[in-house]
Structures are given as structure tokens and as C-alpha cells.
Write an enzyme that holds these catalytic residues in place. Structure first.
Site, PDB file in Angstrom:
ATOM      1  N   LYS A  95       0.844  -1.194   0.000  1.00  0.00           N
ATOM      2  CA  LYS A  95       0.000   0.000   0.000  1.00  0.00           C
ATOM      3  C   LYS A  95       0.885   1.253   0.000  1.00  0.00           C
ATOM      4  O   LYS A  95       1.894   1.282  -0.691  1.00  0.00           O
ATOM      5  CB  LYS A  95      -0.991  -0.050   1.163  1.00  0.00           C
ATOM      6  CG  LYS A  95      -1.807  -1.346   1.162  1.00  0.00           C
ATOM      7  CD  LYS A  95      -2.909  -1.366   2.177  1.00  0.00           C
ATOM      8  CE  LYS A  95      -3.657  -2.693   2.111  1.00  0.00           C
ATOM      9  NZ  LYS A  95      -4.813  -2.731   3.022  1.00  0.00           N
ATOM     10  N   HIS A 111      -8.745  -3.274  -6.174  1.00  0.00           N
ATOM     11  CA  HIS A 111      -8.590  -3.406  -4.725  1.00  0.00           C
ATOM     12  C   HIS A 111      -9.688  -2.614  -4.023  1.00  0.00           C
ATOM     13  O   HIS A 111     -10.142  -1.573  -4.506  1.00  0.00           O
ATOM     14  CB  HIS A 111      -7.213  -2.896  -4.294  1.00  0.00           C
ATOM     15  CG  HIS A 111      -6.876  -3.204  -2.874  1.00  0.00           C
ATOM     16  ND1 HIS A 111      -7.352  -2.441  -1.823  1.00  0.00           N
ATOM     17  CD2 HIS A 111      -6.139  -4.182  -2.309  1.00  0.00           C
ATOM     18  CE1 HIS A 111      -6.904  -2.943  -0.691  1.00  0.00           C
ATOM     19  NE2 HIS A 111      -6.169  -4.002  -0.961  1.00  0.00           N
ATOM     20  N   GLU A 115      -9.732  -0.632  -1.639  1.00  0.00           N
ATOM     21  CA  GLU A 115      -9.428   0.780  -1.375  1.00  0.00           C
ATOM     22  C   GLU A 115      -9.535   1.615  -2.642  1.00  0.00           C
ATOM     23  O   GLU A 115      -9.877   2.803  -2.582  1.00  0.00           O
ATOM     24  CB  GLU A 115      -8.034   0.884  -0.748  1.00  0.00           C
ATOM     25  CG  GLU A 115      -8.025   0.342   0.667  1.00  0.00           C
ATOM     26  CD  GLU A 115      -6.670  -0.115   1.167  1.00  0.00           C
ATOM     27  OE1 GLU A 115      -6.629  -0.655   2.280  1.00  0.00           O
ATOM     28  OE2 GLU A 115      -5.672   0.053   0.440  1.00  0.00           O
ATOM     29  N   GLU A 173     -11.455 -10.099  -0.788  1.00  0.00           N
ATOM     30  CA  GLU A 173     -11.109  -9.185   0.293  1.00  0.00           C
ATOM     31  C   GLU A 173     -12.377  -8.553   0.858  1.00  0.00           C
ATOM     32  O   GLU A 173     -12.858  -7.548   0.333  1.00  0.00           O
ATOM     33  CB  GLU A 173     -10.211  -8.061  -0.234  1.00  0.00           C
ATOM     34  CG  GLU A 173      -8.844  -8.494  -0.683  1.00  0.00           C
ATOM     35  CD  GLU A 173      -7.968  -7.273  -0.898  1.00  0.00           C
ATOM     36  OE1 GLU A 173      -6.835  -7.291  -0.407  1.00  0.00           O
ATOM     37  OE2 GLU A 173      -8.418  -6.303  -1.521  1.00  0.00           O
ATOM     38  N   GLY A 208      -7.379  -4.067   7.076  1.00  0.00           N
ATOM     39  CA  GLY A 208      -6.701  -3.186   8.016  1.00  0.00           C
ATOM     40  C   GLY A 208      -7.428  -2.977   9.330  1.00  0.00           C
ATOM     41  O   GLY A 208      -7.093  -2.068  10.081  1.00  0.00           O
ATOM     42  N   SER A 234      -6.594  -8.800   6.849  1.00  0.00           N
ATOM     43  CA  SER A 234      -5.966  -9.018   8.156  1.00  0.00           C
ATOM     44  C   SER A 234      -5.401 -10.428   8.294  1.00  0.00           C
ATOM     45  O   SER A 234      -5.536 -11.082   9.341  1.00  0.00           O
ATOM     46  CB  SER A 234      -6.956  -8.720   9.292  1.00  0.00           C
ATOM     47  OG  SER A 234      -7.375  -7.368   9.251  1.00  0.00           O
TER      48      SER A 234
END
Length: 259
Positions: free
Chosen positions: A11, A100, A102, A172, A178, A216
Site C-alpha cells: 500500500k 482493490h 481501497e 477481500e 486493516g 488481516s
């Protein structure tokens, strides 16, 4: 033991000198170990763009791949701040992350944009890691399977059958990125199995598309997750920033698999 894909997404971490130091330490650990040249594990790192050259420089002697965290679907033009898939490949990367969570939820990338990026990545010869997953609200509303189906079918429509062998999937759950939380091994297995089923329906069984789990992942939960039949690896975030914690993920799985 099945083949495990151990992928580390750094990241927005690791300055060039930090990334180089990490990779020199990683190379020292791998050289002479069972990880060197093993066909049971494939390691790939995804540094920030500016750290990619330092990573490539430090990994010349070990079989570790390098990927970019994103790439744009246009070849060139007035797209300030964007990096094309051709640029990613020309920099020396073999892999790229696409979609992703994010990118989807912080930067607002739609399924349509993700599909365009995926097609461009595969067209230029990159191996693409297509990420997918639901938010906490969607999970609590019982929409996980529908969300996953929509994301994957939209992306699969852009992939010619001959490129399916260069596709990797990564589940994910957004609520596990996170946060220290992670899907239970049973829940992760169920979603990864569903994703594998969709890939089989879209492309047939000529080349089995691996499905990774991200969210995680760390050494304490990796063994249980990776031992599930339809989870072929891990896309690791925070635990990939330290060599010990990153490699411990595979070691934990290996110990469980070997009894």
C-alpha cells in the site's frame, strides 16, 4: 501440499531505501531455504510505484515477482497522476492489482472501470490479481454472494478466454481490510469456492484460476485459512511489511499441512 500464492501489498508504505532493505533481507532468508525455487509457493510483492525499481534491484537473485498496486486502462494521454499498464510492464513488473477495495471505496472506481483496467492489464501481458469483496453493511444485509457475483461477472465479461490463465482472484471483505478482523475460515472458504465456481462457468476448467484471501491475514490465522480447499493463497497487507511476519504466514500453513 498445494501451491500457495503469498502476495504482499505494501500500500502507501516503504520508501525506496526501506523497500530495498526489506527485499535484501527477504532474499537472504530465501536463498538456500526450501522457498528457493520451490514450486509449492509463489511470492510476489506489490510496492508503491516509486519503490518498484529498488525492489527489482534487490530481488535479482531470488524467484520473487514484483507487481504494481494499480494501473490505468488508457495507453497514454492527459491523465495527470495516472500510470498506464504498459508503464507498469516496462518498469519490470509481471503482476498488477486490479479493483482493490481501497481503489473501489476510497477512489470511487466502479465495476466498469475495474473491468477496463483488467482487460488492459491482460492485453499488455501482465498477470492481473482481481480483487473483490463486500462491505460490512452488505454482509449484514445478507448480500455477500450477490455483491461478489456482480463484481466478478462484470469483470469476467472483459476477459477473453485465452487470457484466463493470467488471472488471479483475491477475495477481500472490505470490513476486514486493516481492521484486525478477518472472515472466519469457513466463511472465507465459502466465498472463495463460489468465486472459483463463477470462474469455471466463465472460462471452463482448462486452467484453474487461483483464489486468494485477503483481510488481516497474519501467521496466527494463516494456517487455518490456507488449509481450506478453495483458498490458494493470501494477499497480505500489514503483515507483509516485516520479513518475519510475512514469511511466518507460509511457515504456519506448512506446519499444519505437514501435520
Amino acid at each position: 501440499m498445494k501451491k500457495i500464492y503469498l502476495y504482499g501489498n505494501w500500500k502507501m508504505n516503504m520508501l525506496p531505501e526501506e523497500g530495498e532493505a526489506f527485499c535484501r533481507s527477504l532474499a537472504d532468508r530465501i536463498s538456500g531455504s526450501m522457498l528457493y525455487g520451490s514450486d509449492l509457493v509463489h511470492i510476489c510483492l506489490f510496492p508503491p510505484y516509486l519503490t518498484i525499481p529498488s525492489v527489482l534491484k534487490a530481488l535479482t537473485e531470488v524467484p520473487v515477482s514484483t507487481g504494481a498496486q494499480d494501473g490505468y486502462f488508457e495507453d497514454r494521454g492527459a491523465f495527470t497522476g495516472a500510470v498506464s499498464m504498459d508503464m507498469v510492464r516496462s518498469a519490470g513488473c509481471s503482476h498488477v492489482l486490479v479493483g482493490h477495495s481501497e481503489r473501489r471505496h476510497i477512489f470511487g472506481e466502479s465495476d466498469e472501470i475495474v473491468a477496463k483496467k483488467l482487460r488492459k492489464a491482460l492485453d499488455v501481458g501482465l498477470k492481473a490479481v482481481l480483487c473483490f469483496g463486500e462491505t460490512l453493511e452488505e454482509r449484514e444485509d445478507g448480500e455477500t454472494i450477490q455483491v461478489v457475483q456482480n463484481q466478478l461477472r462484470s469483470a469476467f465479461q472483459s476477459v477473453p478466454g485465452e487470457h484466463a490463465q493470467d488471472l488471479i482472484l483475491a477475495y477481500e471483505p472490505v470490513w476486514a481490510i486493516g481492521t484486525g478482523k478477518n472472515a472466519s475460515p469457513d466463511d472465507a472458504q465459502d466465498v472463495c469456492a463460489f468465486a472459483a465456481k463463477l470462474a469455471f462457468e466463465a472460462f471452463g476448467g482448462g486452467s484453474r484460476i487461483p483464489v486468494l484471501y485477503g483481510g488481516s491475514v497474519k501467521d496466527s490465522n494463516a494456517g487455518d485459512l490456507l488449509s481450506r480447499p478453495d483458498i490458494h493463497g493470501a494477499l497480505v497487507g500489514g503483515a507483509s511489511l516485516k520479513v518475519d511476519s510475512f514469511l511466518a504466514i507460509y511457515e504456519n500453513y506448512r506446519k499444519i499441512s505437514e501435520g
